[in-house]
Motif scaffolding. Structure first.
Motif, PDB file in Angstrom:
ATOM      1  N   LYS A 123       0.863  -1.175   0.000  1.00  0.00           N
ATOM      2  CA  LYS A 123       0.000   0.000   0.000  1.00  0.00           C
ATOM      3  C   LYS A 123       0.906   1.234   0.000  1.00  0.00           C
ATOM      4  O   LYS A 123       1.892   1.285   0.742  1.00  0.00           O
ATOM      5  N   PRO A 124       0.585   2.224  -0.819  1.00  0.00           N
ATOM      6  CA  PRO A 124       1.416   3.427  -0.840  1.00  0.00           C
ATOM      7  C   PRO A 124       1.230   4.262   0.426  1.00  0.00           C
ATOM      8  O   PRO A 124       0.154   4.248   1.028  1.00  0.00           O
ATOM      9  N   ASN A 125       2.276   4.983   0.796  1.00  0.00           N
ATOM     10  CA  ASN A 125       2.173   5.870   1.949  1.00  0.00           C
ATOM     11  C   ASN A 125       1.485   7.177   1.543  1.00  0.00           C
ATOM     12  O   ASN A 125       1.151   7.380   0.369  1.00  0.00           O
ATOM     13  N   ASP A 126       1.284   8.064   2.499  1.00  0.00           N
ATOM     14  CA  ASP A 126       0.578   9.320   2.226  1.00  0.00           C
ATOM     15  C   ASP A 126       1.302  10.189   1.203  1.00  0.00           C
ATOM     16  O   ASP A 126       0.667  10.883   0.415  1.00  0.00           O
ATOM     17  N   PHE A 127       2.621  10.161   1.211  1.00  0.00           N
ATOM     18  CA  PHE A 127       3.408  10.940   0.257  1.00  0.00           C
ATOM     19  C   PHE A 127       3.036  10.532  -1.178  1.00  0.00           C
ATOM     20  O   PHE A 127       2.759  11.379  -2.028  1.00  0.00           O
ATOM     21  N   ILE A 128       3.017   9.227  -1.430  1.00  0.00           N
ATOM     22  CA  ILE A 128       2.692   8.707  -2.764  1.00  0.00           C
ATOM     23  C   ILE A 128       1.222   8.962  -3.090  1.00  0.00           C
ATOM     24  O   ILE A 128       0.887   9.364  -4.210  1.00  0.00           O
ATOM     25  N   LYS A 129       0.353   8.757  -2.120  1.00  0.00           N
ATOM     26  CA  LYS A 129      -1.086   8.987  -2.334  1.00  0.00           C
ATOM     27  C   LYS A 129      -1.342  10.425  -2.781  1.00  0.00           C
ATOM     28  O   LYS A 129      -2.130  10.674  -3.692  1.00  0.00           O
ATOM     29  N   ASN A 130      -0.691  11.380  -2.133  1.00  0.00           N
ATOM     30  CA  ASN A 130      -0.888  12.790  -2.483  1.00  0.00           C
ATOM     31  C   ASN A 130      -0.431  13.089  -3.903  1.00  0.00           C
ATOM     32  O   ASN A 130      -1.061  13.881  -4.611  1.00  0.00           O
ATOM     33  N   ILE A 131       0.657  12.478  -4.319  1.00  0.00           N
ATOM     34  CA  ILE A 131       1.144  12.691  -5.687  1.00  0.00           C
ATOM     35  C   ILE A 131       0.147  12.128  -6.685  1.00  0.00           C
ATOM     36  O   ILE A 131      -0.207  12.783  -7.669  1.00  0.00           O
ATOM     37  N   PHE A 132      -0.334  10.915  -6.441  1.00  0.00           N
ATOM     38  CA  PHE A 132      -1.290  10.307  -7.373  1.00  0.00           C
ATOM     39  C   PHE A 132      -2.632  11.032  -7.345  1.00  0.00           C
ATOM     40  O   PHE A 132      -3.299  11.136  -8.379  1.00  0.00           O
ATOM     41  N   ASP A 133      -3.022  11.548  -6.206  1.00  0.00           N
ATOM     42  CA  ASP A 133      -4.271  12.297  -6.116  1.00  0.00           C
ATOM     43  C   ASP A 133      -4.202  13.565  -6.965  1.00  0.00           C
ATOM     44  O   ASP A 133      -5.226  14.056  -7.442  1.00  0.00           O
ATOM     45  N   GLY A 134      -2.998  14.088  -7.174  1.00  0.00           N
ATOM     46  CA  GLY A 134      -2.815  15.290  -7.978  1.00  0.00           C
ATOM     47  C   GLY A 134      -2.726  15.046  -9.471  1.00  0.00           C
ATOM     48  O   GLY A 134      -2.672  15.997 -10.251  1.00  0.00           O
ATOM     49  N   PHE A 135      -2.700  13.787  -9.892  1.00  0.00           N
ATOM     50  CA  PHE A 135      -2.662  13.475 -11.321  1.00  0.00           C
ATOM     51  C   PHE A 135      -3.938  13.968 -11.994  1.00  0.00           C
ATOM     52  O   PHE A 135      -5.024  13.887 -11.409  1.00  0.00           O
ATOM     53  N   PRO A 136      -3.837  14.442 -13.237  1.00  0.00           N
ATOM     54  CA  PRO A 136      -5.064  14.788 -13.945  1.00  0.00           C
ATOM     55  C   PRO A 136      -5.886  13.527 -14.188  1.00  0.00           C
ATOM     56  O   PRO A 136      -5.333  12.478 -14.537  1.00  0.00           O
ATOM     57  N   LYS A 137      -7.179  13.636 -13.965  1.00  0.00           N
ATOM     58  CA  LYS A 137      -8.063  12.488 -14.130  1.00  0.00           C
ATOM     59  C   LYS A 137      -8.775  12.576 -15.479  1.00  0.00           C
ATOM     60  O   LYS A 137      -9.228  13.640 -15.875  1.00  0.00           O
ATOM     61  N   ALA A 138      -8.844  11.444 -16.157  1.00  0.00           N
ATOM     62  CA  ALA A 138      -9.502  11.369 -17.456  1.00  0.00           C
ATOM     63  C   ALA A 138     -10.984  11.696 -17.312  1.00  0.00           C
ATOM     64  O   ALA A 138     -11.557  11.566 -16.227  1.00  0.00           O
ATOM     65  N   GLN A 139     -11.612  12.087 -18.409  1.00  0.00           N
ATOM     66  CA  GLN A 139     -13.060  12.356 -18.379  1.00  0.00           C
ATOM     67  C   GLN A 139     -13.824  11.118 -17.949  1.00  0.00           C
ATOM     68  O   GLN A 139     -14.855  11.236 -17.291  1.00  0.00           O
ATOM     69  N   ASP A 140     -13.321   9.946 -18.300  1.00  0.00           N
ATOM     70  CA  ASP A 140     -13.991   8.695 -17.937  1.00  0.00           C
ATOM     71  C   ASP A 140     -13.379   8.063 -16.685  1.00  0.00           C
ATOM     72  O   ASP A 140     -13.547   6.873 -16.443  1.00  0.00           O
ATOM     73  N   PHE A 141     -12.708   8.868 -15.862  1.00  0.00           N
ATOM     74  CA  PHE A 141     -12.076   8.363 -14.640  1.00  0.00           C
ATOM     75  C   PHE A 141     -13.104   7.678 -13.750  1.00  0.00           C
ATOM     76  O   PHE A 141     -14.246   8.119 -13.636  1.00  0.00           O
ATOM     77  N   GLN A 142     -12.653   6.599 -13.097  1.00  0.00           N
ATOM     78  CA  GLN A 142     -13.516   5.935 -12.126  1.00  0.00           C
ATOM     79  C   GLN A 142     -12.705   5.382 -10.961  1.00  0.00           C
ATOM     80  O   GLN A 142     -11.580   4.941 -11.132  1.00  0.00           O
ATOM     81  N   TRP A 143     -13.304   5.466  -9.791  1.00  0.00           N
ATOM     82  CA  TRP A 143     -12.747   4.826  -8.606  1.00  0.00           C
ATOM     83  C   TRP A 143     -13.127   3.353  -8.676  1.00  0.00           C
ATOM     84  O   TRP A 143     -14.246   3.030  -9.075  1.00  0.00           O
ATOM     85  N   VAL A 144     -12.213   2.486  -8.272  1.00  0.00           N
ATOM     86  CA  VAL A 144     -12.506   1.050  -8.282  1.00  0.00           C
ATOM     87  C   VAL A 144     -12.242   0.467  -6.911  1.00  0.00           C
ATOM     88  O   VAL A 144     -11.394   0.945  -6.169  1.00  0.00           O
ATOM     89  N   ARG A 145     -13.007  -0.580  -6.588  1.00  0.00           N
ATOM     90  CA  ARG A 145     -12.756  -1.323  -5.358  1.00  0.00           C
ATOM     91  C   ARG A 145     -11.628  -2.297  -5.652  1.00  0.00           C
ATOM     92  O   ARG A 145     -11.483  -2.777  -6.773  1.00  0.00           O
ATOM     93  N   PRO A 146     -10.823  -2.641  -4.642  1.00  0.00           N
ATOM     94  CA  PRO A 146      -9.672  -3.526  -4.874  1.00  0.00           C
ATOM     95  C   PRO A 146     -10.029  -4.813  -5.614  1.00  0.00           C
ATOM     96  O   PRO A 146      -9.279  -5.269  -6.450  1.00  0.00           O
ATOM     97  N   GLU A 147     -11.192  -5.410  -5.320  1.00  0.00           N
ATOM     98  CA  GLU A 147     -11.545  -6.670  -5.991  1.00  0.00           C
ATOM     99  C   GLU A 147     -11.866  -6.468  -7.469  1.00  0.00           C
ATOM    100  O   GLU A 147     -11.863  -7.403  -8.239  1.00  0.00           O
ATOM    101  N   GLN A 148     -12.124  -5.203  -7.897  1.00  0.00           N
ATOM    102  CA  GLN A 148     -12.384  -4.911  -9.293  1.00  0.00           C
ATOM    103  C   GLN A 148     -11.094  -4.820 -10.096  1.00  0.00           C
ATOM    104  O   GLN A 148     -11.128  -4.936 -11.307  1.00  0.00           O
ATOM    105  N   LYS A 149      -9.981  -4.571  -9.438  1.00  0.00           N
ATOM    106  CA  LYS A 149      -8.678  -4.373 -10.056  1.00  0.00           C
ATOM    107  C   LYS A 149      -8.713  -3.198 -11.026  1.00  0.00           C
ATOM    108  O   LYS A 149      -9.573  -3.122 -11.871  1.00  0.00           O
ATOM    109  N   ALA A 150      -7.749  -2.335 -10.875  1.00  0.00           N
ATOM    110  CA  ALA A 150      -7.677  -1.131 -11.703  1.00  0.00           C
ATOM    111  C   ALA A 150      -7.309  -1.465 -13.122  1.00  0.00           C
ATOM    112  O   ALA A 150      -6.790  -2.465 -13.462  1.00  0.00           O
TER     113      ALA A 150
END
Length: 150
Positions: A123-150
């Motif tokens: 699992k990424p730490n908060d430092f990594i999470k913050n960087i990924f949270d700042g990535f531009p999200k695609a128009q079709d972006f979706q959150w997924v549950r772990p069992e769905q696999k990204a």
């Protein structure tokens, strides 16, 4: 955040016998851009070593639409397409734009994080999470549950 893009200078060594961009180079450009973007946002190779974590890919796919020739002007983009809420799993999409307005190729990657000591998913730490949270999200972006696999 607006879309992340950069111009690519095609090298003669990147051209194959058919005089267009060699298929494996698309993956190389995508990987270089992803690591450059992470590094520019503070997730440098030194930080990855400090955290003993690294990105790992499960899938890398290229969809080729138009050939790229040596003289073409290329802009490469990257955007976040899917992610688990903890950013432990993620999917990114690259567009290779040719001469300003033509999609020449799309590269999709699905990834996660690996603990470099235990050689298991991490699992990424908060430092990594913050960087990924700042990535531009695609128009079709979706959150997924772990069992769905990204």
């Amino acid at each position: 955040m607006s879309i992340i893009s950069e111009s690519i200078q095609i090298r003669w060594a990147d051209i194959d016998a058919n005089r267009h961009l060699r298929h494996s180079v698309y993956y190389d450009y995508g990987a270089s851009m992803r690591l450059k973007v992470l590094s520019e946002r503070g997730l440098t190779t030194h930080k990855l070593e400090e955290f003993m974590i690294g990105p790992v890919l499960f899938r890398e796919e290229a969809v080729f639409r138009r050939e790229i020739l040596f003289e073409d002007q290329i802009v490469l983009t990257v955007e976040l397409v899917k992610a688990s809420e903890d950013f432990g799993r993620w999917s990114l999409r690259h567009h290779f734009m040719k001469n300003g307005d033509t999609v020449a190729a799309i590269v999709n990657v699905d990834g996660a994080w690996i603990d470099l000591k235990q050689r298991k998913l991490a699992k990424p730490n908060d430092f990594i999470k913050n960087i990924f949270d700042g990535f531009p999200k695609a128009q079709d972006f979706q959150w997924v549950r772990p069992e769905q696999k990204a």
